[in-house]
Design an enzyme around this catalytic site. Structure first.
Site, PDB file in Angstrom:
ATOM      1  N   ASP A  77       0.848  -1.193   0.000  1.00 40.22           N
ATOM      2  CA  ASP A  77       0.000   0.000   0.000  1.00 40.22           C
ATOM      3  C   ASP A  77       0.884   1.243   0.000  1.00 40.22           C
ATOM      4  O   ASP A  77       1.703   1.425   0.893  1.00 40.22           O
ATOM      5  CB  ASP A  77      -0.909   0.014   1.233  1.00 40.22           C
ATOM      6  N   TYR A 125       3.132  10.203  -0.834  1.00 41.09           N
ATOM      7  CA  TYR A 125       4.253   9.749  -0.008  1.00 41.09           C
ATOM      8  C   TYR A 125       5.575  10.079  -0.712  1.00 41.09           C
ATOM      9  O   TYR A 125       5.949   9.449  -1.708  1.00 41.09           O
ATOM     10  CB  TYR A 125       4.185   8.243   0.248  1.00 41.09           C
ATOM     11  N   GLN A 174     -10.178   2.250   4.257  1.00 43.85           N
ATOM     12  CA  GLN A 174      -8.878   2.279   4.929  1.00 43.85           C
ATOM     13  C   GLN A 174      -8.944   3.272   6.092  1.00 43.85           C
ATOM     14  O   GLN A 174      -8.645   4.445   5.942  1.00 43.85           O
ATOM     15  CB  GLN A 174      -7.752   2.663   3.969  1.00 43.85           C
ATOM     16  N   ARG A 213       6.001  12.852  13.180  1.00 41.25           N
ATOM     17  CA  ARG A 213       5.558  12.314  14.460  1.00 41.25           C
ATOM     18  C   ARG A 213       5.888  13.250  15.626  1.00 41.25           C
ATOM     19  O   ARG A 213       5.245  13.162  16.686  1.00 41.25           O
ATOM     20  CB  ARG A 213       6.163  10.925  14.684  1.00 41.25           C
ATOM     21  N   GLY A 229       4.201  -0.706   8.096  1.00 36.91           N
ATOM     22  CA  GLY A 229       5.354  -0.120   7.419  1.00 36.91           C
ATOM     23  C   GLY A 229       6.663  -0.711   7.906  1.00 36.91           C
ATOM     24  O   GLY A 229       6.764  -1.224   9.029  1.00 36.91           O
ATOM     25  N   ARG A 279      11.101   0.120   7.200  1.00 35.17           N
ATOM     26  CA  ARG A 279      12.111   0.929   6.512  1.00 35.17           C
ATOM     27  C   ARG A 279      13.390   0.152   6.228  1.00 35.17           C
ATOM     28  O   ARG A 279      14.262   0.627   5.511  1.00 35.17           O
ATOM     29  CB  ARG A 279      12.423   2.173   7.351  1.00 35.17           C
ATOM     30  N   GLN A 308      13.153  -4.707  10.341  1.00 34.15           N
ATOM     31  CA  GLN A 308      11.837  -4.344  10.850  1.00 34.15           C
ATOM     32  C   GLN A 308      10.766  -5.309  10.351  1.00 34.15           C
ATOM     33  O   GLN A 308       9.790  -5.568  11.050  1.00 34.15           O
ATOM     34  CB  GLN A 308      11.496  -2.905  10.460  1.00 34.15           C
TER      35      GLN A 308
END
Length: 317
Positions: A56, A61, A178, A232, A284, A286, A290
Site C-alpha cells: 500500500d 508519499y 482504509q 511524528r 510499514g 524501513r 523491521q
C-alpha cells in the site's frame, strides 16, 4: 500465509500488507525523515519473501518517490504482489500539499501513478482523504470511470466517515475502506467496522502500531531524538501526557509477547487483526530487520487472557 478476500473483489490478501509511507523519504510535509532507498527496496523484497502479497502506497508519499521505489523493488519480478495506491493529495512546484477531488485531477493523478509504478493497471485505487467534502460525488464518479476503463481494478475509500461512504455507494460500490485503527485509536469500532462487516466491504487498517509507537523499539529517548522533519514530532501520541501512557502500554504488550514468543509490535498488529471486520493491516518497514519484527503477527492469535490483560490496562488508565 492464509489470505482473505478483500470485500467484493477477487483479490485475496495476506493479513499484513507492506506500508510504503515512510519510504517516501525526506523533504515533504509528512516525512518520517531521511531514508536510504536501497534499504527501502531491501525491506520490500524481504516482506515479499516472507509471504506478504500486497503493498500500500500513495502518490503523496514523498511526492511520488514512494511509488518510484515500489517500482524499483518490483522490477524484473515475474509474479508481482498486488499494488494499492491513493489519489486526492496533490502538490505544487513549491511542494505545498493540498486536496483535490476534481475529475481532471484524479485522472491525471492516476496516469502519473501508473507511470511511476510502471504498471498498466492499479489493483486498488483509493481516495486518500474525502476533502473537499462537497466534491466527493465528483471524485467517486471519476474513480468509477477509471475502473470501467480498466485503469484500475477496484476502488476504495480512505478516511471516509459513514455518511461519506453512503454518498459514494450511491454512485458505485466500494471495495474497501482504509481507516486508522490501533490499540490507541479505536474510533473505527463505533461505526466504520460494524458497517463494513454488515455490507461486505473490505477493511485494510492503517497505523496498527500507532506509527511505530507500539513496535517495542520506540523509547522516550528515541522520541526526543526524532529528526526535526519527522511528522511524528507534531503528533499528540508522541507527546505528553499520552506518550507516557503509550509507553506503559508497550510494556504490557511486551509481557504478552514474551509469553508467546512475539514482539510487542506483533501483539499490537494481532490485536487489530483479531477484529473480524478487518481484512488486513498495513504495516510499514524501513529496513529488512523491521520486517522480521512484525511478520509473526500474520499467524498469531491472541487468547482471551491476553485480550483481558490489554483491556484491564485501559480501564486502569
Amino acid at each position: 500465509m492464509v489470505t482473505k478476500q478483500l470485500g467484493n473483489s477477487d483479490l485475496h490478501i495476506t493479513p499484513i500488507g507492506f506500508g510504503a509511507w515512510a519510504i517516501g523519504g525526506a523533504g515533504w510535509e509528512f516525512s518520517w525523515g531521511r531514508q536510504d532507498d536501497n534499504e527501502s527496496i531491501a525491506a520490500i523484497k524481504s516482506a515479499l519473501d516472507a509471504g506478504i502479497n500486497w503493498i500500500d502506497t500513495a502518490a503523496v508519499y514523498g511526492l511520488g518517490h514512494s511509488e518510484e521505489i515500489v517500482a524499483r523493488a518490483l522490477e524484473g519480478m515475474t509474479t508481482r504482489p498486488y499494488v494499492f495506491t491513493k489519489c486526492s493529495r496533490t502538490w505544487d512546484e513549491k511542494r505545498n500539499i493540498g486536496y483535490c477531488l476534481k475529475v481532471e485531477s484524479i485522472r491525471r493523478e492516476c496516469e502519473d501513478s501508473l507511470k511511476r509504478l510502471k504498471l498498466e493497471t492499479i489493483d486498488l485505487y483509493q481516495i486518500h482523504w474525502p476533502v473537499p467534502d462537497e466534491d466527493i460525488e465528483e471524485g467517486w464518479t471519476a474513480m468509477a470511470k477509471l475502473k470501467e476503463e480498466g485503469k484500475v481494478r477496484y476502488i476504495g475509500a480512505s478516511n471516509f466517515n459513514v455518511a461519506q461512504i453512503r454518498r459514494a455507494q450511491a454512485i458505485a460500490p466500494i471495495t474497501s475502506l482504509q481507516p486508522r485503527y490501533s490499540l490507541i485509536h479505536r474510533e473505527a469500532e463505533t461505526e466504520i467496522l460494524p458497517m463494513a462487516a454488515k455490507e461486505n466491504i473490505g477493511v485494510i487498517a492503517y497505523s496498527p502500531m500507532g506509527s511505530g509507537l507500539l513496535s517495542g523499539a520506540m523509547t522516550r529517548q528515541r522520541v526526543e531524538g526524532l529528526s526535526a522533519e519527522d511528522w511524528r514530532r507534531r503528533n499528540r501520541d508522541f507527546q505528553e501526557p499520552l506518550l507516557s501512557r503509550n509507553l506503559r502500554l508497550v510494556e504490557v504488550l511486551r509481557a504478552i509477547g514474551a509469553r508467546h514468543g512475539h514482539t510487542p509490535g506483533e501483539v499490537a498488529v494481532a490485536w487489530v487483526l483479531r477484529n473480524p471486520a478487518v481484512t488486513g493491516a498495513i504495516v510499514g518497514a524501513r529496513r529488512p530487520s523491521q520486517v522480521s519484527g512484525i511478520i509473526g503477527a500474520a499467524q498469531f492469535s491472541l487468547d482471551e487472557a491476553d485480550i483481558e490483560e490489554i483491556e484491564a490496562f485501559f480501564k486502569e488508565c
